[in-house]
Design an enzyme around this catalytic site. Structure first.
Site, PDB file in Angstrom:
ATOM      1  CB  THR A 186     -26.668  -1.273  -9.484  1.00  9.35           C
ATOM      2  OG1 THR A 186     -27.816  -0.878  -8.710  1.00  9.35           O
ATOM      3  CG2 THR A 186     -27.062  -1.349 -10.950  1.00  9.35           C
ATOM      4  CD  GLU A 331     -26.031  -0.184 -14.575  1.00  9.28           C
ATOM      5  OE1 GLU A 331     -26.578   0.551 -13.746  1.00  9.28           O
ATOM      6  OE2 GLU A 331     -24.822  -0.502 -14.499  1.00  9.28           O
ATOM      7  CE  LYS A 436     -21.468  19.366 -11.094  1.00  5.07           C
ATOM      8  NZ  LYS A 436     -21.202  18.112 -10.349  1.00  5.07           N
ATOM      9  CD1 TRP A 441     -17.504  21.014 -13.636  1.00  3.37           C
ATOM     10  CD2 TRP A 441     -17.414  19.422 -15.199  1.00  3.37           C
ATOM     11  NE1 TRP A 441     -18.783  20.737 -14.006  1.00  3.37           N
ATOM     12  CE2 TRP A 441     -18.767  19.756 -14.974  1.00  3.37           C
ATOM     13  CE3 TRP A 441     -17.120  18.442 -16.135  1.00  3.37           C
ATOM     14  CZ2 TRP A 441     -19.810  19.158 -15.650  1.00  3.37           C
ATOM     15  CZ3 TRP A 441     -18.161  17.829 -16.812  1.00  3.37           C
ATOM     16  CH2 TRP A 441     -19.489  18.182 -16.569  1.00  3.37           C
TER      17      TRP A 441
END
Length: 541
Positions: A186, A331, A436, A441
């Site tokens: 990653t 992944e 936030k 949100w």
């Protein structure tokens, strides 16, 4: 009762044998400063066998030892893609754009024994090679003075010298299909990069899905421009899927600027391509500025980050190229879903599907988890963190690191969004990037898409920054098109008709360019850091 079916292993040698015989006439074009360098799949297959002999006989590669690549997208990198796993070793693609300390960490963590390096990348590798503790051999591919590498005390070889005179066939060994074939790390946005190890089985099944009509629709008629780096999530599986389907490949090597890409598209008559949104934004600007055309390029799959709808519309309306949205991650091999609208949908209805991240294929199961871990419904409205599982999705990281990313056999992606009953994913943000504000949100992706639809805006990213009253509020970082002008007040007014008033950013900054990560995504972490350090000139409305 057991089946009566044969248990022939699914593996990369099968793909190689098939492509180099059945599709022997398909081609690999590598872009050079002097034009295209071309080899047939049959020639690539022969050279792949020679590379395997060199790795085994001359460099002592045995069993599942790791062979790293530090290379651009080109024919020789493709040869390594097949030679290393087919001989039973493990291919490890090193990300040339990571910070030096991360590259060193990854090479040592994977215990690489050999590194193949493009001649043009010798200066980059020379900076980190002394820290590669397990590497014994360095193989230089193409032209380049190896002298800077010699101080590291490794054995230096020339790629073509190693291949010269070697047999053009190889007795590929039998192995278990779940054995390791390749590994990527990653990009390490938080902590050290994590290793993902792909099996022969996962790559084979993933290749089948990539080539399918619901995904990239690859056939031997295609000329596929593979811009996405081969060191990033295995180039989205395109090299393996291309050899499975007979599609010819166009490899841009180090020539990744918009003028060179447009030239490669036209010289190779590429009709399909894959790259992150920032690449296509550069190509669009170049085409608009020069008046050049790309008449053969019909489709491009775009992933890595959300594609602004304005970019999709501009290519389709002005250049007849259809952008296909996709989602995935290292992944997930990386294909998670592709946005092909359901059959029979047209006009605005089809468009509403196209701007999603796409529909999950049969091989990927998906669910959404709320903040407390409970599973929320796939009703197109409930929002949660995306979790996925399937035969080409990681069950753990190499050496078992970061186990909290995996829950009950599911990968926790860190992406937040919704899923419709018919399986289409819409991401509203990364969990770490969602803003936030006062208990509500705000989607940074939605704000970015709206801003990049403004005619004066070339790029825009939005991040959450601390606010004493609301906890967080959005900061809009904008790059204006050359020769264009716009003020924060004008841009805020533009947004006011598109989003709720309480979501409008109060903080604005203008940049020469948005910082990018090693794989071309907007580097929001760097924007947040620069804001916190007081390095940005910010207007507060």
């Amino acid at each position: 009762m057991r089946s009566t079916m044969q248990e022939t292993p699914l593996g990369i040698p099968t793909l190689l044998r098939f492509a180099s015989t059945v599709y022997s006439g398909s081609q690999v074009h590598t872009v050079t400063a002097d034009g295209l360098r071309t080899a047939s799949f049959a020639e690539v297959g022969a050279r792949t066998a020679q590379l395997a002999h060199a790795l085994h006989d001359d460099l002592g590669i045995r069993g599942d030892q790791r062979v790293a690549t530090f290379m651009w997208n080109n024919q020789e990198h493709l040869e390594a893609y097949f030679a290393v796993p087919s001989m039973g070793a493990v291919l490890h693609t090193l990300n040339i754009r990571l910070y030096p300390d991360q590259v060193t960490y990854i090479a040592n963590h994977a215990e690489d024994k050999v590194v193949l390096v493009d001649g043009s990348l010798i200066p980059l590798l020379a900076r980190v090679l002394p820290g590669f503790e397990t590497v014994e051999h360095v193989v230089v591919v193409g032209a380049g003075d190896p002298a800077p590498l010699e101080a590291a005390g490794k054995q230096i070889h020339r790629y073509e010298d190693l291949l010269a005179g070697k047999p053009t066939t190889y007795d590929w060994p039998e192995f278990v299909e779940t054995d390791a074939a390749a590994m990527c790390y990653t990009s390490g946005t938080t902590g050290n990069p994590k290793g993902v190890v792909y099996s022969h089985r996962s790559i084979y099944l993933h290749s089948m899905q990539v080539a399918m009509p619901q995904s990239f629709q690859l056939t031997e008629a295609n000329q596929v421009l593979t811009i996405v780096p081969m060191f990033h999530a295995m180039a989205w599986g395109i090299p393996y899927a291309a050899l499975m389907s007979g599609a010819s490949l166009v490899m841009p090597d180090r020539f990744l600027q918009a003028p060179a890409l447009v030239r490669a598209i036209n010289e190779a008559k590429a009709d399909f391509a894959g790259a992150v949104p920032t690449i296509w934004a550069d190509v669009l600007n170049h085409l608009d500025a020069t008046g050049e055309k790309i008449p053969t390029l019909q489709r491009a799959v775009v992933g890595g980050s959300a594609v602004p709808p304005a970019l999709m519309q501009a290519f389709e309306e002005r250049y007849g190229m259809r952008i296909i949205h996709a989602w995935g991650m290292t992944e997930t091999s990386p294909l998670g879903c592709v946005s092909q609208p359901p059959a029979g949908t047209e006009g605005e209805l089809a468009w509403s599907y196209r701007v999603t991240q796409g529909r999950f294929p049969a091989g990927v199961q998906a669910r959404l988890a709320g903040p407390d871990g409970s599973i929320v419904p796939n009703d197109g409205e409930a929002v949660g963190e995306l979790e996925v599982r399937g035969p080409w999705i990681a069950a753990s990281y190499y050496r078992g690191e970061d186990p909290e990313r995996f829950r009950d056999g599911w990968l926790r992606t860190g992406d937040v969004g919704t899923i419709t009953p018919d399986g289409f994913l819409t991401l509203t943000d990364r969990e770490k990037d969602v803003i936030k504000s006062g208990g509500e949100w705000i989607s940074s992706v939605e704000l970015e898409n709206h801003l990049m639809a403004h005619p004066a805006v070339a790029e825009a990213t939005v991040v959450g920054v601390p606010d004493p009253r609301w906890q967080e509020r959005p900061l809009a970082a904008v790059v204006l098109r050359e020769g264009a002008g716009a003020t924060p007040e004008e841009l805020r007014e533009y947004l006011s008709g598109l989003i709720p008033k309480w979501q409008l950013p109060e903080r604005w900054t203008f940049l020469a360019s948005v910082p990018k990560t090693s794989v071309g995504k907007f580097d929001k972490k760097e924007v947040r850091r620069a804001y916190a350090a007081g390095e940005l000139e910010v207007t507060v409305l």
